[in-house]
Design an enzyme around this catalytic site. Structure first.
Site, PDB file in Angstrom:
ATOM      1  N   ASN A  92     -19.714  -8.950  -5.967  1.00  0.00           N
ATOM      2  CA  ASN A  92     -19.368 -10.197  -5.515  1.00  0.00           C
ATOM      3  C   ASN A  92     -19.949 -10.817  -6.568  1.00  0.00           C
ATOM      4  O   ASN A  92     -21.117 -10.936  -6.580  1.00  0.00           O
ATOM      5  CB  ASN A  92     -19.956  -9.893  -4.215  1.00  0.00           C
ATOM      6  CG  ASN A  92     -19.811 -11.323  -3.699  1.00  0.00           C
ATOM      7  OD1 ASN A  92     -19.447 -12.738  -4.021  1.00  0.00           O
ATOM      8  ND2 ASN A  92     -20.981 -11.898  -2.620  1.00  0.00           N
TER       9      ASN A  92
ATOM     10  N   LYS B 138     -20.457 -13.431  -6.668  1.00  0.00           N
ATOM     11  CA  LYS B 138     -20.978 -15.412  -5.821  1.00  0.00           C
ATOM     12  C   LYS B 138     -21.052 -16.496  -7.610  1.00  0.00           C
ATOM     13  O   LYS B 138     -19.402 -16.204  -7.410  1.00  0.00           O
ATOM     14  CB  LYS B 138     -22.534 -15.219  -5.724  1.00  0.00           C
ATOM     15  CG  LYS B 138     -22.884 -13.926  -4.976  1.00  0.00           C
ATOM     16  CD  LYS B 138     -24.687 -13.225  -4.643  1.00  0.00           C
ATOM     17  CE  LYS B 138     -24.605 -12.088  -3.607  1.00  0.00           C
ATOM     18  NZ  LYS B 138     -25.395 -12.220  -3.123  1.00  0.00           N
TER      19      LYS B 138
ATOM     20  N   HIS C 189     -20.343 -13.782   4.657  1.00  0.00           N
ATOM     21  CA  HIS C 189     -21.111 -13.511   3.591  1.00  0.00           C
ATOM     22  C   HIS C 189     -22.374 -13.915   4.680  1.00  0.00           C
ATOM     23  O   HIS C 189     -22.232 -14.795   5.139  1.00  0.00           O
ATOM     24  CB  HIS C 189     -20.604 -13.291   2.466  1.00  0.00           C
ATOM     25  CG  HIS C 189     -21.889 -13.554   1.795  1.00  0.00           C
ATOM     26  ND1 HIS C 189     -23.519 -13.605   1.504  1.00  0.00           N
ATOM     27  CD2 HIS C 189     -21.643 -11.696   0.780  1.00  0.00           C
ATOM     28  CE1 HIS C 189     -24.055 -12.211   0.556  1.00  0.00           C
ATOM     29  NE2 HIS C 189     -23.250 -11.372   0.201  1.00  0.00           N
TER      30      HIS C 189
ATOM     31  N   GLU D 266     -25.268 -15.124   3.885  1.00  0.00           N
ATOM     32  CA  GLU D 266     -25.032 -16.875   2.497  1.00  0.00           C
ATOM     33  C   GLU D 266     -24.619 -18.069   2.770  1.00  0.00           C
ATOM     34  O   GLU D 266     -24.790 -19.073   3.121  1.00  0.00           O
ATOM     35  CB  GLU D 266     -25.205 -16.553   0.895  1.00  0.00           C
ATOM     36  CG  GLU D 266     -26.213 -15.663   0.721  1.00  0.00           C
ATOM     37  CD  GLU D 266     -25.882 -14.681  -0.719  1.00  0.00           C
ATOM     38  OE1 GLU D 266     -25.049 -15.220  -1.815  1.00  0.00           O
ATOM     39  OE2 GLU D 266     -26.143 -14.087  -1.642  1.00  0.00           O
TER      40      GLU D 266
ATOM     41  N   GLU E   2     -24.593  -5.696   5.455  1.00  0.00           N
ATOM     42  CA  GLU E   2     -25.252  -5.557   4.224  1.00  0.00           C
ATOM     43  C   GLU E   2     -26.315  -6.658   5.199  1.00  0.00           C
ATOM     44  O   GLU E   2     -26.281  -7.478   5.529  1.00  0.00           O
ATOM     45  CB  GLU E   2     -25.064  -7.433   3.263  1.00  0.00           C
ATOM     46  CG  GLU E   2     -23.420  -6.240   3.087  1.00  0.00           C
ATOM     47  CD  GLU E   2     -23.317  -7.552   1.675  1.00  0.00           C
ATOM     48  OE1 GLU E   2     -23.152  -7.332   0.185  1.00  0.00           O
ATOM     49  OE2 GLU E   2     -23.023  -9.229   1.661  1.00  0.00           O
TER      50      GLU E   2
ATOM     51  N   GLY F 223     -30.225  -9.265  -2.743  1.00  0.00           N
ATOM     52  CA  GLY F 223     -31.081 -10.182  -3.843  1.00  0.00           C
ATOM     53  C   GLY F 223     -32.337  -9.518  -4.145  1.00  0.00           C
ATOM     54  O   GLY F 223     -33.335 -10.082  -4.839  1.00  0.00           O
TER      55      GLY F 223
ATOM     56  N   SER G 196     -28.507  -4.595  -2.832  1.00  0.00           N
ATOM     57  CA  SER G 196     -29.581  -4.356  -3.317  1.00  0.00           C
ATOM     58  C   SER G 196     -29.023  -2.847  -4.055  1.00  0.00           C
ATOM     59  O   SER G 196     -29.971  -1.909  -4.642  1.00  0.00           O
ATOM     60  CB  SER G 196     -30.738  -4.105  -3.629  1.00  0.00           C
ATOM     61  OG  SER G 196     -31.497  -5.290  -4.125  1.00  0.00           O
TER      62      SER G 196
HETATM   63  P1  13P Z   1     -26.980  -7.699  -4.271  1.00  0.00           P
HETATM   64  O1  13P Z   1     -26.287  -6.754  -4.458  1.00  0.00           O
HETATM   65  O2  13P Z   1     -27.281  -8.767  -5.444  1.00  0.00           O
HETATM   66  O3  13P Z   1     -28.508  -7.689  -3.917  1.00  0.00           O
HETATM   67  O4  13P Z   1     -26.217  -8.770  -3.688  1.00  0.00           O
HETATM   68  C1  13P Z   1     -25.367  -7.833  -2.333  1.00  0.00           C
HETATM   69  C2  13P Z   1     -24.449  -9.082  -1.867  1.00  0.00           C
HETATM   70  O5  13P Z   1     -24.946  -9.647  -1.350  1.00  0.00           O
HETATM   71  C3  13P Z   1     -23.135  -8.490  -2.285  1.00  0.00           C
HETATM   72  O6  13P Z   1     -22.421  -9.315  -1.297  1.00  0.00           O
END
Ligand code: 13P
Length: 249
Positions: free
Chosen positions: A9, A11, A95, A97, A167, A173, A213
């Site tokens: 992803n 982002k 997601h 976010e 997740e 992150g 992560s």
């Molecule tokens: P990270 O791997 O940066 O923690 O992000 C995970 C994520 O949100 C994947 O959709």
């Protein structure tokens, strides 16, 4: 035997030239044994360029979001058919976010899943608890409600085609990964819930990715868990080498 699936992803990272370079590097070095699926999910503006860069390779294309309506006056939104025609096979939906910053609810995600399926896209449906929810001991009820809400009125045959990404929000992150035991526990819970909502056959077919992560140094341990079928990778997917190390794991 469920086929593993590792998705990157990206982002809101990478311009068109940067995305093209990253996609080409991943495509060139991706293992061709077909043991697992490899998906990259760049921002919308990069889909066409990335589709071109991965052409002829084993790497598949996904998007990060879409609208639930077929088409219409929805300025700034993207429809499922547009993603499909840009070469996408997958789309990430719900997601954390999107839920946190853009007010997405399970009901909205449910509508998006239905539209994606109609358009022939495979949804990757994200669920996960916040740190406060985990501390309060309500992880299973939170994740359970998300799965129930997102899967509402989805038939068994369609449910089988969905990918779920667990997740934990506190792991995204942050550099703090769920331990493989913590992740396995929730993955097992989700699979048991699918058996309850549908059947054992649906539960054993749906692939459940872990995200939060995941890095080259912790991927193997997470992926060794019986109910973890792959990963949804954020930060570590922005570098071809680290993404491919996770794919290899
Ligand atoms: P990270 O791997 O940066 O923690 O992000 C995970 C994520 O949100 C994947 O959709």
């Amino acid at each position: 035997m469920r086929k593993r699936i590792v998705a990157g992803n990206w982002k809101m990272y990478k311009t068109v030239p940067e995305a093209t370079e990253l996609a080409a590097a991943i495509a060139a070095a991706a293992p061709k044994d077909g043991a697992g699926e490899i998906v990259v999910c760049p921002p919308f503006t990069n889909l066409t360029a990335v589709a071109e860069a991965i052409k002829g390779s084993v790497v598949r294309l996904g998007a990060q979001n879409m609208h639930w309506e077929e088409k219409g006056a929805f300025t700034g939104e993207i429809a499922a058919d547009m993603l499909k025609s840009a070469g996408c096979q997958y789309v990430i939906l719900g997601h954390s976010e999107r839920r946190q910053y853009f007010g997405e609810t399970d009901a909205m995600v449910n509508k998006k899943i239905k539209r994606a399926l109609t358009a022939g896209l495979n949804p990757i449906v994200c669920v996960g608890e916040t740190l406060d929810q985990r501390k309060a001991g309500i992880t299973e009820s939170v994740v359970g409600d998300q799965v129930r809400g997102c899967f509402a009125d989805i038939g068994a045959e369609q449910a089988k085609t969905l990918v779920i990404a667990y997740e934990p929000v506190w792991a995204i992150g942050t550099g703090v990964t769920a331990t493989s035991e913590q992740a396995q526990e929730v993955h097992h819970f989700i699979r048991a819930l699918l058996a309850e909502l549908y059947s054992e056959s649906v539960a054993q077919t749906v692939r459940i990715q872990y995200g939060g992560s995941m890095k080259p140094d912790n991927a193997a341990q997470l992926l060794a868990q019986p109910d973890i079928d792959g990963g949804l990778i954020g930060g570590a997917s922005l570098d071809a080498k680290s993404f491919l190390q996770i794919v290899t794991a």
